[in-house]
Design a protein around this motif. Structure first.
Motif, PDB file in Angstrom:
ATOM      1  N   UNK A 193       0.827  -1.206   0.000  1.00  0.00           N
ATOM      2  CA  UNK A 193       0.000   0.000   0.000  1.00  0.00           C
ATOM      3  C   UNK A 193       0.861   1.255   0.000  1.00  0.00           C
ATOM      4  N   UNK A 194       1.958   1.236   0.771  1.00  0.00           N
ATOM      5  CA  UNK A 194       2.842   2.404   0.824  1.00  0.00           C
ATOM      6  C   UNK A 194       3.499   2.643  -0.526  1.00  0.00           C
ATOM      7  N   UNK A 195       3.895   1.574  -1.208  1.00  0.00           N
ATOM      8  CA  UNK A 195       4.501   1.719  -2.535  1.00  0.00           C
ATOM      9  C   UNK A 195       3.475   2.254  -3.531  1.00  0.00           C
ATOM     10  N   UNK A 196       2.245   1.751  -3.450  1.00  0.00           N
ATOM     11  CA  UNK A 196       1.192   2.252  -4.343  1.00  0.00           C
ATOM     12  C   UNK A 196       0.939   3.737  -4.109  1.00  0.00           C
ATOM     13  N   UNK A 197       0.942   4.159  -2.852  1.00  0.00           N
ATOM     14  CA  UNK A 197       0.712   5.580  -2.558  1.00  0.00           C
ATOM     15  C   UNK A 197       1.830   6.440  -3.128  1.00  0.00           C
ATOM     16  N   UNK A 198       3.077   5.969  -2.997  1.00  0.00           N
ATOM     17  CA  UNK A 198       4.205   6.740  -3.523  1.00  0.00           C
ATOM     18  C   UNK A 198       4.121   6.861  -5.043  1.00  0.00           C
ATOM     19  N   UNK A 199       3.785   5.767  -5.710  1.00  0.00           N
ATOM     20  CA  UNK A 199       3.646   5.805  -7.169  1.00  0.00           C
ATOM     21  C   UNK A 199       2.470   6.690  -7.560  1.00  0.00           C
ATOM     22  N   UNK A 200       1.366   6.602  -6.825  1.00  0.00           N
ATOM     23  CA  UNK A 200       0.215   7.453  -7.112  1.00  0.00           C
ATOM     24  C   UNK A 200       0.545   8.921  -6.955  1.00  0.00           C
ATOM     25  N   UNK A 201       1.331   9.250  -5.920  1.00  0.00           N
ATOM     26  CA  UNK A 201       1.757  10.636  -5.743  1.00  0.00           C
ATOM     27  C   UNK A 201       2.609  11.091  -6.921  1.00  0.00           C
ATOM     28  N   UNK A 202       3.494  10.230  -7.383  1.00  0.00           N
ATOM     29  CA  UNK A 202       4.340  10.558  -8.523  1.00  0.00           C
ATOM     30  C   UNK A 202       3.500  10.847  -9.754  1.00  0.00           C
ATOM     31  N   UNK A 203       2.513  10.025 -10.004  1.00  0.00           N
ATOM     32  CA  UNK A 203       1.658  10.218 -11.170  1.00  0.00           C
ATOM     33  C   UNK A 203       0.860  11.519 -11.050  1.00  0.00           C
ATOM     34  N   UNK A 204       0.403  11.831  -9.846  1.00  0.00           N
ATOM     35  CA  UNK A 204      -0.348  13.067  -9.620  1.00  0.00           C
ATOM     36  C   UNK A 204       0.545  14.287  -9.872  1.00  0.00           C
ATOM     37  N   UNK A 205       1.767  14.262  -9.349  1.00  0.00           N
ATOM     38  CA  UNK A 205       2.691  15.380  -9.547  1.00  0.00           C
ATOM     39  C   UNK A 205       3.040  15.524 -11.022  1.00  0.00           C
ATOM     40  N   UNK A 206       3.297  14.417 -11.679  1.00  0.00           N
ATOM     41  CA  UNK A 206       3.634  14.482 -13.108  1.00  0.00           C
ATOM     42  C   UNK A 206       2.498  15.125 -13.894  1.00  0.00           C
ATOM     43  N   UNK A 284      -2.052  24.508 -10.741  1.00  0.00           N
ATOM     44  CA  UNK A 284      -3.034  23.521 -11.197  1.00  0.00           C
ATOM     45  C   UNK A 284      -3.611  22.748 -10.009  1.00  0.00           C
ATOM     46  N   UNK A 285      -4.786  22.223 -10.202  1.00  0.00           N
ATOM     47  CA  UNK A 285      -5.481  21.515  -9.134  1.00  0.00           C
ATOM     48  C   UNK A 285      -4.626  20.396  -8.551  1.00  0.00           C
ATOM     49  N   UNK A 286      -3.932  19.660  -9.418  1.00  0.00           N
ATOM     50  CA  UNK A 286      -3.132  18.536  -8.936  1.00  0.00           C
ATOM     51  C   UNK A 286      -2.048  18.994  -7.969  1.00  0.00           C
ATOM     52  N   UNK A 287      -1.447  20.158  -8.237  1.00  0.00           N
ATOM     53  CA  UNK A 287      -0.360  20.652  -7.392  1.00  0.00           C
ATOM     54  C   UNK A 287      -0.866  21.347  -6.140  1.00  0.00           C
ATOM     55  N   UNK A 288      -2.185  21.450  -5.991  1.00  0.00           N
ATOM     56  CA  UNK A 288      -2.771  21.969  -4.757  1.00  0.00           C
ATOM     57  C   UNK A 288      -3.263  20.854  -3.847  1.00  0.00           C
ATOM     58  N   UNK A 289      -3.116  19.613  -4.289  1.00  0.00           N
ATOM     59  CA  UNK A 289      -3.489  18.470  -3.465  1.00  0.00           C
ATOM     60  C   UNK A 289      -2.647  18.462  -2.190  1.00  0.00           C
ATOM     61  N   UNK A 290      -3.248  18.117  -1.062  1.00  0.00           N
ATOM     62  CA  UNK A 290      -2.536  18.189   0.213  1.00  0.00           C
ATOM     63  C   UNK A 290      -1.332  17.256   0.255  1.00  0.00           C
ATOM     64  N   UNK A 291      -1.435  16.090  -0.376  1.00  0.00           N
ATOM     65  CA  UNK A 291      -0.284  15.185  -0.400  1.00  0.00           C
ATOM     66  C   UNK A 291       0.875  15.783  -1.192  1.00  0.00           C
ATOM     67  N   UNK A 292       0.564  16.494  -2.260  1.00  0.00           N
ATOM     68  CA  UNK A 292       1.606  17.149  -3.047  1.00  0.00           C
ATOM     69  C   UNK A 292       2.230  18.286  -2.238  1.00  0.00           C
ATOM     70  N   UNK A 293       1.408  19.076  -1.574  1.00  0.00           N
ATOM     71  CA  UNK A 293       1.928  20.173  -0.762  1.00  0.00           C
ATOM     72  C   UNK A 293       2.804  19.653   0.370  1.00  0.00           C
ATOM     73  N   UNK A 294       2.419  18.535   0.953  1.00  0.00           N
ATOM     74  CA  UNK A 294       3.235  17.941   2.009  1.00  0.00           C
ATOM     75  C   UNK A 294       4.557  17.438   1.440  1.00  0.00           C
ATOM     76  N   UNK A 295       4.520  16.842   0.242  1.00  0.00           N
ATOM     77  CA  UNK A 295       5.762  16.400  -0.397  1.00  0.00           C
ATOM     78  C   UNK A 295       6.679  17.590  -0.663  1.00  0.00           C
TER      79      UNK A 295
END
Length: 328
Positions: A193-206, A284-295
């Protein structure tokens, strides 16, 4: 935005402690082993010295600031940022990503062959390297859209009208992971699950970076009709050359020190200038996501964890290393 030669040549001071390249925001070539196909063995990247000593020697500023939130918006106090800062970020951030992909390949193959605690350590390193790549996406894309359109995108077009990140030689072996294809050896449920979250964050940032820099949605490759040769070896060489990367067999021990030197230079840059561009406007909306801001806030902490894993520190050392060095 009009980037003149005078603007590029204007005096640019180096952050205190800068030792990278031959001057402020200069570049260094990256030397890596030849790229390998996804099913081929690769030269293992390693640090030839004691892990703690390597970090202390090559990343003193990162060790000091790794536990601190990323300074935000400090560039506004110094006026318009110098274009060379963003050229440095574009090239050096990509070079860091190439080393991260190589390290990720190693841990993927270790996890596939190991089990138990050794597999868990490999997956933990994978998560760190994926999050490190997230950080480099944010770092390389920290320029304004105007600067990207007038400096960076034209520079790629001049190399090849269809210039594409898909040509990166080291990316082929990790492509499926970043496309969300979970490995069959994904460890425990929590690790997977942690690996999936990290990959999902990467895709969101991209996705957010593309929306920020190319809002019309067309990459050079998408906007360019078939052009000239499509030989993969030539396209890979063009890609490496643009990002000042050379391939040499038998140089595995050089890769991690090169990574650590770049992490230190990036830290010095971020401490001096922060990440955000003054007056950038709404993200952009994706870069305002809280997980992105925390990253983003934890960008230097992520780089520190990347450095620790790449240097070969044991998991028990990872939390203690910054405090130990700062007291020494």
């Amino acid at each position: 935005m009009n980037i003149t030669f005078e603007a590029m040549a204007a005096k640019l001071s180096a952050p205190e402690g800068w030792t990278f390249s031959d001057g402020p925001y200069g570049l260094e070539p990256l030397i890596l082993p030849p790229a390998a196909a996804p099913d081929e063995e690769v030269e293992r990247l390693r640090l030839a010295t004691t892990p703690g000593d390597g970090l202390k020697a090559l990343c003193p500023t990162l060790l000091t600031h790794g536990d601190s939130p990323l300074p935000m918006g400090t560039q506004s106090a110094t006026g318009t940022p110098h274009p060379r800062i963003y050229w440095f970020r574009w090239i050096t951030g990509h070079q860091i990503s190439f080393v991260l992909w190589r390290l990720l390949i190693q841990e993927m193959r270790t996890a596939a062959l190991a089990d138990g605690a050794r597999q868990a350590r490999a997956i933990a390193a994978m998560i760190t390297y994926v999050r490190g790549y997230c950080s480099m996406l944010l770092y390389t894309a920290s320029c304004s859209r105007d600067l990207y359109e007038t400096l960076i995108r034209p520079s790629m077009f001049l190399v090849h009208p269809g210039f594409s990140g898909t040509w990166a030689p080291d990316f082929a072996a990790v492509r499926q992971l970043f496309r969300g294809r979970q490995p069959g050896w994904s460890g425990s449920g929590d690790e997977a699950a942690a690996l999936r979250r990290a990959v999902g964050l990467c895709r969101l940032i991209h996705s957010g970076v593309a929306a920020k820099l190319v809002p019309a949605g067309g990459s050079l490759l998408q906007d360019t009709p078939p052009y000239g040769t499509q030989r993969p070896e030539l396209l890979g060489t063009l890609f490496d050359t643009y990002f000042m990367t050379a391939r040499r067999p038998g140089c595995a021990e050089r890769a991690v020190p090169q990574l650590l030197r770049r992490l230190e230079a990036v830290t010095l840059d971020l401490v001096e200038h922060g990440l955000a561009v003054p007056g950038e406007g709404e993200r952009p909306l994706e870069l305002r996501d809280e997980d992105v801001l925390e990253a983003e806030r934890d960008l230097m902490g992520t780089m520190l964890r990347v450095g620790e894993h790449a240097a070969g520190l044991d998991a028990s050392d990872l939390e203690l290393q910054p405090q130990f060095v700062s007291q020494g």
